[in-house]
Design an enzyme around this catalytic site. Sequence first.
Site: not given
Length: 332
Positions: A60, A145
Site C-alpha cells: 500500500y 499477500h
Amino acid sequence: MTGHTGTREIGRTGVRLPPLGLGCAPIGNFRRPVDGEQARAVVEAALEEGWSYLDTAPHYGVGLSEERLGRALAGRDRASYTLSTKAGRRLRPLGEGEAPPDGEGFVDTPPRVRVWDLSRDGIRATVEASLERLGTDRVEIVLLHDVENHVREVYETGFPALAELRAEGLVRAIGFGMNHSDHLARLTADLDVDVVLCAGRWTLLDHRAAADLLPVCERRGTSVVVGGVYNSGLLADPRPGAHFDYREAPPELVERARRIQEVCGEFGVPLRAAALRFPFGHPAVASVVVGCSSAAEVRDNARMFAREVPEGLWHALVERGLLAEGIPLPVG
C-alpha cells in the site's frame, strides 16, 4: 461472541478483533493522494469509533501506508489496538536512474520498488522492515499477500517462514489476504491458517466465498476478515460508471445493485448499511475492514454499521432472487 457486536477471537490465537476495522490502503494514496494530516485524522477517527483493528501492507503506497499509520499511532498504548500487515513483496529503494515502476493503483509514492520474495529470509526481512515503518516491536497478524501466482513458493518457503515467526512468538496469527476465494480455500484446507482476509468475494453482489472458502474456514476453525464489502464502490453508489472490482461495472451488475438498493429502501435501510452487515451472516466472519480516505468517511461508515437492519430485508432479497436460497443471512 457471535453476531455483529463485541469482539471475536481469531482462530485459537487469543487475538480478538472488533466487528469493524480500518483498511489502510487509502492512506497510502490509493487512486488519489491523501496528505499526512488527513491520514492521521483517518486513523484517529477510526480509533475514536472503536475500530481498534488496523490492516496495512508494504504494497500500500510502497510502504507509505505503514509509515503514516506508524506516525499516527506513535505514543498510543500498544495494547489498545491490533495490527495486521502483509508479506510476499519486499521493498527496496529505487536505484539511481531507475525508472519508477507501475504504481499498481497507488499515486505519489516514495522512490521504492516492490520485489516478490517468498524466501525464508525475504519474509523475515519484509516483516522486520514493516515493524520499522510502523514504529512498533510487533504486529499481531501477518498475511501472505496476493500470492495466487506464487503457490509453489508459498508451500515451500513462504508459509513455513510465517509459521516459524508464529512459533517464535514474534507474531500471533498468520494467514493469507487476496481477492481469490478459491485459492484461499485451497490454502486453508492444506495449511494451519489462523485467518484469511478475503476481499470482494463475500458481499451482497458476489457470493463466491460461500461456495468454496467459508465452508472450509468453518470446518478448520479459521477466521475470516472481509474486505471490499462495497465491491470498489458499486454497493456504495450504484450508478452507471461506478466501479466493481477496480473497473467500470457492467450494466447488468449496476442494475442488480440498484434492485438491491430499492429493496433496502423499502425497509428504510441505506444500501451501505446492508452491505456492511451482510458478511456477518456466516459464523466464520470475525471482522470487516473498510478503507477510508477521510475522517468523515470513517464516521459515516460507523453510522451505517450502527443502523438497525430488519430481518425481513434479508428474506425479501432472497424472495426476489437477489440473494440465493440457503445463503447464510445475518439474522437471529
